[in-house]
Scaffold this motif. Structure first.
Motif, short mmCIF file in Angstrom:
data_model
loop_
_atom_site.label_atom_id
_atom_site.label_comp_id
_atom_site.label_asym_id
_atom_site.label_seq_id
_atom_site.Cartn_x
_atom_site.Cartn_y
_atom_site.Cartn_z
N GLN A 53 -6.39 8.57 0.01
CA GLN A 53 -6.31 7.82 -1.24
C GLN A 53 -7.71 7.38 -1.61
OE1 GLN A 53 -3.70 6.95 -3.34
NE2 GLN A 53 -5.24 5.99 -4.62
N ASP A 55 -10.18 5.07 -3.45
CA ASP A 55 -10.30 3.76 -4.09
C ASP A 55 -11.60 3.13 -3.61
OD1 ASP A 55 -10.18 1.07 -4.90
OD2 ASP A 55 -8.00 1.04 -4.77
N SER A 57 -13.44 0.64 -4.49
CA SER A 57 -13.49 -0.82 -4.34
C SER A 57 -12.79 -1.26 -3.06
CB SER A 57 -12.83 -1.51 -5.53
OG SER A 57 -13.52 -1.20 -6.71
N LEU A 58 -11.64 -0.66 -2.78
CA LEU A 58 -10.90 -1.00 -1.58
C LEU A 58 -11.68 -0.57 -0.33
CD1 LEU A 58 -8.41 -2.18 -0.22
CD2 LEU A 58 -7.28 0.04 -0.55
N GLU A 74 -5.04 -11.28 1.52
CA GLU A 74 -5.47 -11.03 0.13
C GLU A 74 -5.38 -9.55 -0.23
OE1 GLU A 74 -8.00 -12.53 2.33
OE2 GLU A 74 -6.93 -14.40 1.98
N LEU A 75 -5.37 -8.68 0.77
CA LEU A 75 -5.32 -7.24 0.51
C LEU A 75 -3.92 -6.64 0.68
CD1 LEU A 75 -8.63 -6.09 2.23
CD2 LEU A 75 -8.21 -6.51 -0.19
N GLN A 77 -1.20 -6.63 -1.13
CA GLN A 77 -0.64 -5.96 -2.30
C GLN A 77 -1.28 -4.59 -2.53
OE1 GLN A 77 1.97 -6.86 -4.33
NE2 GLN A 77 1.71 -4.88 -5.33
N VAL A 78 -2.60 -4.54 -2.52
CA VAL A 78 -3.28 -3.27 -2.79
C VAL A 78 -3.04 -2.26 -1.67
CG1 VAL A 78 -5.54 -3.92 -1.88
CG2 VAL A 78 -5.39 -2.24 -3.70
N VAL A 79 -3.02 -2.72 -0.43
CA VAL A 79 -2.76 -1.81 0.68
C VAL A 79 -1.30 -1.35 0.66
CG1 VAL A 79 -2.67 -1.60 3.20
CG2 VAL A 79 -4.67 -2.61 2.11
N GLU A 81 0.34 -0.73 -1.99
CA GLU A 81 0.35 0.35 -2.98
C GLU A 81 -0.14 1.66 -2.36
OE1 GLU A 81 -1.80 -1.07 -6.41
OE2 GLU A 81 -0.47 -2.80 -6.58
N VAL A 82 -1.15 1.59 -1.51
CA VAL A 82 -1.65 2.78 -0.82
C VAL A 82 -0.57 3.32 0.11
CG1 VAL A 82 -3.33 3.64 0.86
CG2 VAL A 82 -4.08 2.12 -0.99
#
Length: 96
Positions: A53, A55, A57-58, A74-75, A77-79, A81-82
């Motif tokens: 994936q 990304d 920024s990530l 804090e991560l 949600q974004v993780v 999604e991955v």
């Protein structure tokens, strides 16, 4: 995960996460690298059909974590999604 097509002043970066479904732990950083190491990580992932994936920024944020460190809340949600992306790939719902 990787950061590709980076400008000349930025080296390629890669971070690998491990997540055990059903475990009570957050995903952990199990490998990370820049430049040649990142390129080898990506090559190996492709050879073993491991989803990648992109990304930038990530990857930048995850690259600051220590090896074997769980991702911070804090991560989540974004993780998540991955991980959903990877799950869809495993179920044949998206192309690699």
């Amino acid at each position: 995960m990787n950061q590709s097509g980076t400008p000349d002043n930025k080296r390629k970066q890669a971070v690998a996460l491990k997540y055990q479904a059903g475990a009570m732990e957050a995903p952990k950083v199990v490998a990370k690298g820049k430049g040649f190491v990142a390129e080898n990580m990506l090559k190996t992932a492709k050879e073993h059909d491991i989803p990648i994936q992109e990304d930038p920024s990530l990857v930048e944020v995850l690259g600051k974590l220590d090896l074997d460190q769980q991702i911070p809340s804090e991560l989540y949600q974004v993780v998540a999604e991955v991980l959903a992306f990877v799950y869809r790939l495993d179920k044949g719902g998206a192309k690699r």
